[in-house]
Scaffold this active site. Structure first.
Site, short mmCIF file in Angstrom:
data_model
loop_
_atom_site.label_atom_id
_atom_site.label_comp_id
_atom_site.label_asym_id
_atom_site.label_seq_id
_atom_site.Cartn_x
_atom_site.Cartn_y
_atom_site.Cartn_z
N LYS A 234 0.81 -1.22 0.00
CA LYS A 234 0.00 0.00 0.00
C LYS A 234 0.85 1.27 0.00
O LYS A 234 2.05 1.26 0.24
CB LYS A 234 -0.97 -0.02 1.18
CG LYS A 234 -2.14 -0.97 0.97
CD LYS A 234 -3.22 -0.79 2.01
CE LYS A 234 -4.45 -1.63 1.66
NZ LYS A 234 -5.52 -1.51 2.66
N ARG A 268 -3.81 -10.03 5.08
CA ARG A 268 -4.38 -10.04 3.72
C ARG A 268 -3.28 -9.57 2.77
O ARG A 268 -2.83 -8.43 2.85
CB ARG A 268 -5.59 -9.11 3.66
CG ARG A 268 -6.30 -9.10 2.31
CD ARG A 268 -7.51 -8.17 2.34
NE ARG A 268 -8.20 -8.15 1.06
CZ ARG A 268 -7.88 -7.34 0.05
NH1 ARG A 268 -6.88 -6.48 0.19
NH2 ARG A 268 -8.54 -7.37 -1.09
#
Length: 289
Positions: A234, A268
């Site tokens: 991210k 995740r």
């Protein structure tokens, strides 16, 4: 201050009930990401056909993931939500085939729509992963309760196309605790038993806020619920380093270690094999602590 008896009396059970089978979270688990979209921030378009999606699912299983998380709508900053019918057209054939080939691997489905929940549940979905926390569809909590599926409750401030433009909190931690407390209470009242918290890294947070949450993730154990951490590749990593999502695999693994130390029960991830290997080493570390 924010917690009521219905939350505080719910003791942490390191198991979730998936259609009558207890899925243990005594040790951290790996959730492999399968994006059947054209525009996801990291792998958009890589798995946007049936054959590519099934091959990705095979790789996820072969590399040792415990859960497959399937999404048909990009939730990157600035993204528009996908029409419910289009979402189902992308999801349903893939879910059916993955469930046929790998009946023992839980399938988590990313969706914000109650109508989609009903359809994917009938096709074999095992967990609902809602990035909106029930904000976008008032029927979502009722449908999850009806289907009796575990529910991943994520924190966000607004829709993906606006979330990075409307960042404001009086106090980030207290505001998030209030958010979780109210939604957990509503879910409990409707009969949803198995809830997993996701702090929503990258969803309506600055880079500094993301690192604050990572450092204080364990504080959210006050809710006595499992915690899912979704930080894989991210912008909280690639923006400060002035690079790209494709270039930060090792950096993601580095921060996963801190996530594990701070209470993550599920990671995740895009990079399944590397994460599985890291968890093996982390297990050796914690065993000999």
């Amino acid at each position: 201050m924010f917690l009521d008896d219905k939350v505080t009396n719910f003791s942490l059970n390191k198991k979730i009930n998936i259609k009558g089978n207890l899925f243990s979270l005594d040790k951290p688990k790996v959730m492999g990401i399968l994006n059947v979209t054209d525009d996801s921030f990291f792998d958009g378009g890589s798995y946007n056909t049936f054959d590519k999606a099934i091959k990705r699912a095979e790789d996820i299983v072969e590399q040792g993931a415990d859960i497959i998380d399937i999404g048909a709508c990009s939730t990157r900053p600035g993204a528009k939500l996908v029409d419910k019918q289009e979402e189902c057209e992308r999801l349903l054939p893939v879910i059916k085939e993955i469930k046929r080939r790998f009946p023992n691997i839980p399938i988590s489905v990313d969706t914000v729509w109650a109508e989609v929940v009903e359809k994917v549940a009938n096709c074999g979905a095992d967990i609902i992963n809602d990035i909106s926390g029930g904000m976008f569809d008032e029927k979502m909590f009722d449908e999850v309760a009806k289907q009796k599926l575990p529910y991943i409750l994520m924190h966000t401030n607004t829709t993906p196309d606006r979330m990075q433009k409307e960042i404001h909190y009086d106090n980030l931690f207290e505001d998030m605790c209030k958010y979780f407390s109210e939604k957990i209470d509503t879910l409990r009242q409707k009969g949803v038993i198995d809830i997993i918290l996701d702090l929503g890294f990258g969803f309506g947070k600055t880079v500094d806020m993301n690192y604050f949450l990572l450092a204080h993730q364990k504080d959210f154990s006050m809710f006595s619920l499992p915690i899912l951490t979704g930080i894989s590749r991210k912008s909280m990593m690639y923006k400060p380093l002035n690079t790209t999502p494709q270039a930060i695999q090792s950096e993601t693994m580095f921060l996963h270690a801190f996530a594990l130390e701070n209470g993550a029960d599920i990671l995740r991830v895009h990079d399944v094999k590397t994460t599985v290997n890291c968890l093996k080493l982390y297990d050796l570390y914690t065993t000999n602590k």
